[in-house]
Design a protein around this motif. Structure first.
Motif, PDB file in Angstrom:
ATOM      1  N   LEU A  60      -2.899  13.487   6.274  1.00 25.01           N
ATOM      2  CA  LEU A  60      -1.930  14.066   7.203  1.00 25.01           C
ATOM      3  C   LEU A  60      -1.453  13.011   8.201  1.00 25.01           C
ATOM      4  CD1 LEU A  60      -0.399  16.578   7.908  1.00 25.01           C
ATOM      5  CD2 LEU A  60      -2.293  17.296   9.353  1.00 25.01           C
ATOM      6  N   GLY A  61      -2.349  12.149   8.627  1.00 28.48           N
ATOM      7  CA  GLY A  61      -1.959  11.066   9.542  1.00 28.48           C
ATOM      8  C   GLY A  61      -0.989  10.093   8.883  1.00 28.48           C
ATOM      9  N   ILE A  62      -1.218   9.808   7.612  1.00 26.19           N
ATOM     10  CA  ILE A  62      -0.332   8.898   6.882  1.00 26.19           C
ATOM     11  C   ILE A  62       1.039   9.535   6.689  1.00 26.19           C
ATOM     12  CG2 ILE A  62       0.033   7.804   4.626  1.00 26.19           C
ATOM     13  CD1 ILE A  62      -3.006   7.286   4.589  1.00 26.19           C
ATOM     14  N   VAL A  63       1.062  10.793   6.300  1.00 26.54           N
ATOM     15  CA  VAL A  63       2.339  11.493   6.129  1.00 26.54           C
ATOM     16  C   VAL A  63       3.060  11.604   7.470  1.00 26.54           C
ATOM     17  CG1 VAL A  63       3.408  13.686   5.461  1.00 26.54           C
ATOM     18  CG2 VAL A  63       1.584  12.736   4.066  1.00 26.54           C
ATOM     19  N   ASN A  64       2.312  11.764   8.540  1.00 21.55           N
ATOM     20  CA  ASN A  64       2.880  11.826   9.879  1.00 21.55           C
ATOM     21  C   ASN A  64       3.628  10.528  10.203  1.00 21.55           C
ATOM     22  OD1 ASN A  64       3.431  12.887  12.374  1.00 21.55           O
ATOM     23  ND2 ASN A  64       1.311  13.057  13.019  1.00 21.55           N
ATOM     24  N   ILE A  65       3.050   9.385   9.841  1.00 18.97           N
ATOM     25  CA  ILE A  65       3.709   8.093  10.058  1.00 18.97           C
ATOM     26  C   ILE A  65       5.013   8.030   9.260  1.00 18.97           C
ATOM     27  CG2 ILE A  65       3.524   5.605   9.576  1.00 18.97           C
ATOM     28  CD1 ILE A  65       0.495   5.880  10.135  1.00 18.97           C
ATOM     29  N   ILE A  66       4.972   8.483   8.025  1.00 22.70           N
ATOM     30  CA  ILE A  66       6.167   8.458   7.175  1.00 22.70           C
ATOM     31  C   ILE A  66       7.252   9.366   7.747  1.00 22.70           C
ATOM     32  CG2 ILE A  66       7.077   9.041   4.880  1.00 22.70           C
ATOM     33  CD1 ILE A  66       4.264   8.199   3.803  1.00 22.70           C
ATOM     34  N   LEU A  67       6.863  10.554   8.202  1.00 25.09           N
ATOM     35  CA  LEU A  67       7.845  11.484   8.783  1.00 25.09           C
ATOM     36  C   LEU A  67       8.493  10.901  10.038  1.00 25.09           C
ATOM     37  CD1 LEU A  67       5.895  14.823   8.315  1.00 25.09           C
ATOM     38  CD2 LEU A  67       8.111  14.255   7.282  1.00 25.09           C
ATOM     39  N   ALA A  68       7.692  10.258  10.889  1.00 24.21           N
ATOM     40  CA  ALA A  68       8.251   9.648  12.104  1.00 24.21           C
ATOM     41  C   ALA A  68       9.230   8.534  11.750  1.00 24.21           C
ATOM     42  CB  ALA A  68       7.121   9.109  12.972  1.00 24.21           C
ATOM     43  N   THR A  69       8.885   7.726  10.759  1.00 27.43           N
ATOM     44  CA  THR A  69       9.776   6.651  10.329  1.00 27.43           C
ATOM     45  C   THR A  69      11.052   7.215   9.729  1.00 27.43           C
ATOM     46  OG1 THR A  69       7.836   5.295   9.879  1.00 27.43           O
ATOM     47  CG2 THR A  69       9.916   4.550   8.946  1.00 27.43           C
ATOM     48  N   ASN A  70      10.933   8.253   8.912  1.00 24.87           N
ATOM     49  CA  ASN A  70      12.119   8.893   8.333  1.00 24.87           C
ATOM     50  C   ASN A  70      13.047   9.406   9.432  1.00 24.87           C
ATOM     51  OD1 ASN A  70      11.050   8.389   5.825  1.00 24.87           O
ATOM     52  ND2 ASN A  70      10.545  10.515   5.370  1.00 24.87           N
ATOM     53  N   ALA A  71      12.471  10.038  10.451  1.00 25.98           N
ATOM     54  CA  ALA A  71      13.284  10.565  11.555  1.00 25.98           C
ATOM     55  C   ALA A  71      14.020   9.436  12.268  1.00 25.98           C
ATOM     56  CB  ALA A  71      12.406  11.337  12.535  1.00 25.98           C
ATOM     57  N   CYS A  72      13.325   8.338  12.539  1.00 24.78           N
ATOM     58  CA  CYS A  72      13.970   7.193  13.197  1.00 24.78           C
ATOM     59  C   CYS A  72      15.085   6.616  12.324  1.00 24.78           C
ATOM     60  CB  CYS A  72      12.944   6.111  13.514  1.00 24.78           C
ATOM     61  SG  CYS A  72      11.780   6.605  14.788  1.00 24.78           S
ATOM     62  N   PHE A  73      14.829   6.498  11.035  1.00 31.17           N
ATOM     63  CA  PHE A  73      15.836   5.963  10.123  1.00 31.17           C
ATOM     64  C   PHE A  73      17.058   6.879  10.080  1.00 31.17           C
ATOM     65  CE2 PHE A  73      17.968   4.835   6.279  1.00 31.17           C
ATOM     66  CZ  PHE A  73      17.788   3.470   6.181  1.00 31.17           C
ATOM     67  N   ILE A  74      16.831   8.170  10.014  1.00 31.40           N
ATOM     68  CA  ILE A  74      17.940   9.128   9.965  1.00 31.40           C
ATOM     69  C   ILE A  74      18.765   9.057  11.250  1.00 31.40           C
ATOM     70  CG2 ILE A  74      18.509  11.604   9.955  1.00 31.40           C
ATOM     71  CD1 ILE A  74      16.175  11.948   7.945  1.00 31.40           C
ATOM     72  N   ILE A  75      18.110   8.940  12.388  1.00 29.69           N
ATOM     73  CA  ILE A  75      18.842   8.841  13.653  1.00 29.69           C
ATOM     74  C   ILE A  75      19.703   7.573  13.672  1.00 29.69           C
ATOM     75  CG2 ILE A  75      18.578   8.464  16.143  1.00 29.69           C
ATOM     76  CD1 ILE A  75      16.211  10.452  15.989  1.00 29.69           C
ATOM     77  N   GLY A  76      19.141   6.457  13.192  1.00 37.58           N
ATOM     78  CA  GLY A  76      19.920   5.223  13.115  1.00 37.58           C
ATOM     79  C   GLY A  76      21.108   5.362  12.179  1.00 37.58           C
ATOM     80  N   ALA A  77      20.890   5.984  11.032  1.00 41.68           N
ATOM     81  CA  ALA A  77      21.976   6.191  10.074  1.00 41.68           C
ATOM     82  C   ALA A  77      23.033   7.134  10.647  1.00 41.68           C
ATOM     83  CB  ALA A  77      21.426   6.740   8.760  1.00 41.68           C
TER      84      ALA A  77
END
Length: 182
Positions: free
Chosen positions: A65-82
């Motif tokens: 869950l901690g690893i998936v949490n890192i991926i979700l946070a990165t996805n959110a940041c990437f989406i905001i940048g895009a």
């Protein structure tokens, strides 16, 4: 003579068709290359964090869950940048923004719930498949948005190149209603 000219025209049409196919194929490869570069660059720190977590937890149970949490946070940041890039550069951005908002909503919901579960040390509150699916869906949206933004950048570059070529081939220009030879 007419038959020969017809054959020559068909040959030129075939060359033109394959030239266009080659150009489109090359453009798709170029866009894909740039997209993958930005994805790898964007996900480099999370990948390093995940490797560290896996190394530290070696032999112990890995808290996915901690690893998936890192991926979700990165996805959110990437989406905001895009979203920011798309908002500032695309003329027709309704579909891209809709897709970005869906991806962001998935990330925020799954990230918020997973962070709550991690902090409260709740085990098995929501099935892991929910988080995995959220991470995969939002990552796919990241890939699509990255591809769209890179495609737009290349389209702009090609447009500018066409203007430059048109300007180079011009032998006259008009300024305030008067024609001037170049």
């Amino acid at each position: 003579m007419g038959e020969r000219a017809s054959t020559q025209l068909n040959g030129n049409a075939k060359k033109s068709f394959w030239g266009k196919v080659w150009k489109v194929g090359f453009e798709i490869l170029n866009i894909t290359k740039k997209t993958l570069f930005w994805i790898v660059l964007s996900y480099l720190i999370p990948i390093i964090n995940i490797v560290i977590i896996l190394g530290v937890k070696k032999g112990q149970g890995v808290y996915w869950l901690g690893i998936v949490n890192i991926i979700l946070a990165t996805n959110a940041c990437f989406i905001i940048g895009a979203m920011n890039y798309i908002y500032n550069s695309l003329k027709d951005r309704e579909t891209a923004n809709f897709l970005a908002f869906i991806g962001l909503a998935i990330c925020i919901a799954a990230f918020g719930i997973s962070t709550f579960e991690i902090e409260m040390k709740i085990s098995g509150g929501i099935p892991q498949i929910f988080y995995n699916t959220s991470a995969i869906l939002s990552f796919i949206i990241c890939l699509i948005l990255a591809y769209v933004s890179q495609k737009e950048e290349i389209v702009k570059k090609n447009y500018i190149q066409s203007i430059i070529q048109k300007g180079k081939s011009a032998d006259q220009t008009e300024i305030n209603g008067q024609n001037f030879k170049l």
